[in-house]
Motif scaffolding. Sequence first.
Motif, PDB file in Angstrom:
ATOM      1  N   THR A 168      -5.976   5.649  13.741  1.00 33.34           N
ATOM      2  CA  THR A 168      -6.300   5.204  12.384  1.00 33.34           C
ATOM      3  C   THR A 168      -7.752   5.540  12.069  1.00 33.34           C
ATOM      4  N   TYR A 169      -7.967   6.144  10.910  1.00 38.89           N
ATOM      5  CA  TYR A 169      -9.315   6.440  10.435  1.00 38.89           C
ATOM      6  C   TYR A 169      -9.402   6.034   8.967  1.00 38.89           C
ATOM      7  N   PHE A 170     -10.613   6.043   8.442  1.00 39.60           N
ATOM      8  CA  PHE A 170     -10.811   5.660   7.050  1.00 39.60           C
ATOM      9  C   PHE A 170     -11.569   6.765   6.316  1.00 39.60           C
ATOM     10  N   ILE A 201      -8.001  13.215  -0.145  1.00 38.52           N
ATOM     11  CA  ILE A 201      -8.646  12.248   0.732  1.00 38.52           C
ATOM     12  C   ILE A 201      -9.639  12.996   1.617  1.00 38.52           C
ATOM     13  N   LYS A 202     -10.865  12.501   1.661  1.00 40.58           N
ATOM     14  CA  LYS A 202     -11.899  13.103   2.501  1.00 40.58           C
ATOM     15  C   LYS A 202     -12.186  12.166   3.670  1.00 40.58           C
ATOM     16  N   ILE A 203     -12.080  12.703   4.903  1.00 40.27           N
ATOM     17  CA  ILE A 203     -12.292  11.893   6.107  1.00 40.27           C
ATOM     18  C   ILE A 203     -13.248  12.616   7.046  1.00 40.27           C
ATOM     19  N   ASN A 204     -14.188  11.883   7.590  1.00 37.07           N
ATOM     20  CA  ASN A 204     -15.092  12.417   8.606  1.00 37.07           C
ATOM     21  C   ASN A 204     -14.473  12.134   9.975  1.00 37.07           C
ATOM     22  N   LEU A 205     -13.998  13.184  10.651  1.00 37.82           N
ATOM     23  CA  LEU A 205     -13.271  13.027  11.906  1.00 37.82           C
ATOM     24  C   LEU A 205     -14.034  13.630  13.079  1.00 37.82           C
ATOM     25  N   PRO A 206     -13.876  13.049  14.272  1.00 38.56           N
ATOM     26  CA  PRO A 206     -14.433  13.694  15.461  1.00 38.56           C
ATOM     27  C   PRO A 206     -13.850  15.104  15.591  1.00 38.56           C
ATOM     28  N   ARG A 253      -3.355   7.041   8.757  1.00 40.13           N
ATOM     29  CA  ARG A 253      -2.691   6.867  10.047  1.00 40.13           C
ATOM     30  C   ARG A 253      -1.928   8.145  10.386  1.00 40.13           C
ATOM     31  N   PHE A 254      -2.072   8.601  11.613  1.00 39.17           N
ATOM     32  CA  PHE A 254      -1.318   9.780  12.027  1.00 39.17           C
ATOM     33  C   PHE A 254      -1.254   9.845  13.545  1.00 39.17           C
TER      34      PHE A 254
END
Length: 316
Positions: free
Chosen positions: A31-33, A151-156, A218-219
């Motif tokens: 889960t990320y935001f 949707i814009k997400i900052n992911l590792p 969520r993925f």
Amino acid sequence: MQSVQEKGSKSPIAVNVLSLTKVENTLKSVTYFGTLEPNRSRTLGFTVSGKIKTIAKRGQKAGPDELLVALEGSDFEEQKKSLQTRLSQAQSRQQFQQLQQQLSVLDEQIQTRRLLAPFDCVVDDVLAFENSLVRAQSPVLRILDTTKPRIKINLPRRVSERIQADLEVYFVIDDELVIGNLVERSQTEQAGSVFCWFALKQDLANTSYKFGQIVEARFNIRTGKSGFWVPLSALDRSGEGVWSLLLVETSNGASIVSRRLVTIGQLTDKQALIDGNVSQGALAVADGIHRVVPGQVVEPRLVKNESEAADRKPAK
């Protein structure tokens, strides 16, 4: 040496067992935001100077070709009425064509004093006011495209690299579950993270939302780990923190309980991915492990291993 079964009841106790199936490169639900962003934005302004007569308000929505801003143009409107009257009274074809050409030029001048919505949009910022003077090329409104938000997400980086374009990502927007897919990944990395943009498969016409609001994503991603999924009810932990599993094996026609030490590679709310001296198809006690001990003869009853589906369920 007497077995526990010989000391107790002559009838073997019934236990639920599940058949273990090894899985490779397991899935992990994460889960990320991120934030809800428009697909595009545009700043509008006039090509001529003038005084603002009407202007849309912040938050106002408009469809294609709807009026957003108009400059004062009473003189032009009066000229148009006069030309239309003269056009209706034209005595010759040449006069009619000349007046029609003048009317066409005047219409173009009137249109330059009107700003229309180029697409379905919402007014994000108002940069001028009614009765104020604006210069040519000065920004007047900033609008946001309300179709196909992203949707814009900052992911590792390590997580973003495991996301393929066909991976379904579930977003929670005002308690509504919306599906999206990765459409863009930034080329630059900051502190081990990259920005990713996801397009939504459904429109949000019936969903209340605001650009900039926080969205939960969520993925499932592949972990590179392998092992056997088992329910937590099948695991026992000793005081030394060692995990074990009870298996039911056949010996001389009897089903006897044995213990196997295992390691946990992945843990969720209801199941664990275990590895150790366990083979494909082994029968593990699914629940009630406190009711039996190693060496006890039991009556195994095969139940479905719901944990095996962990790698196939969407991360809703």
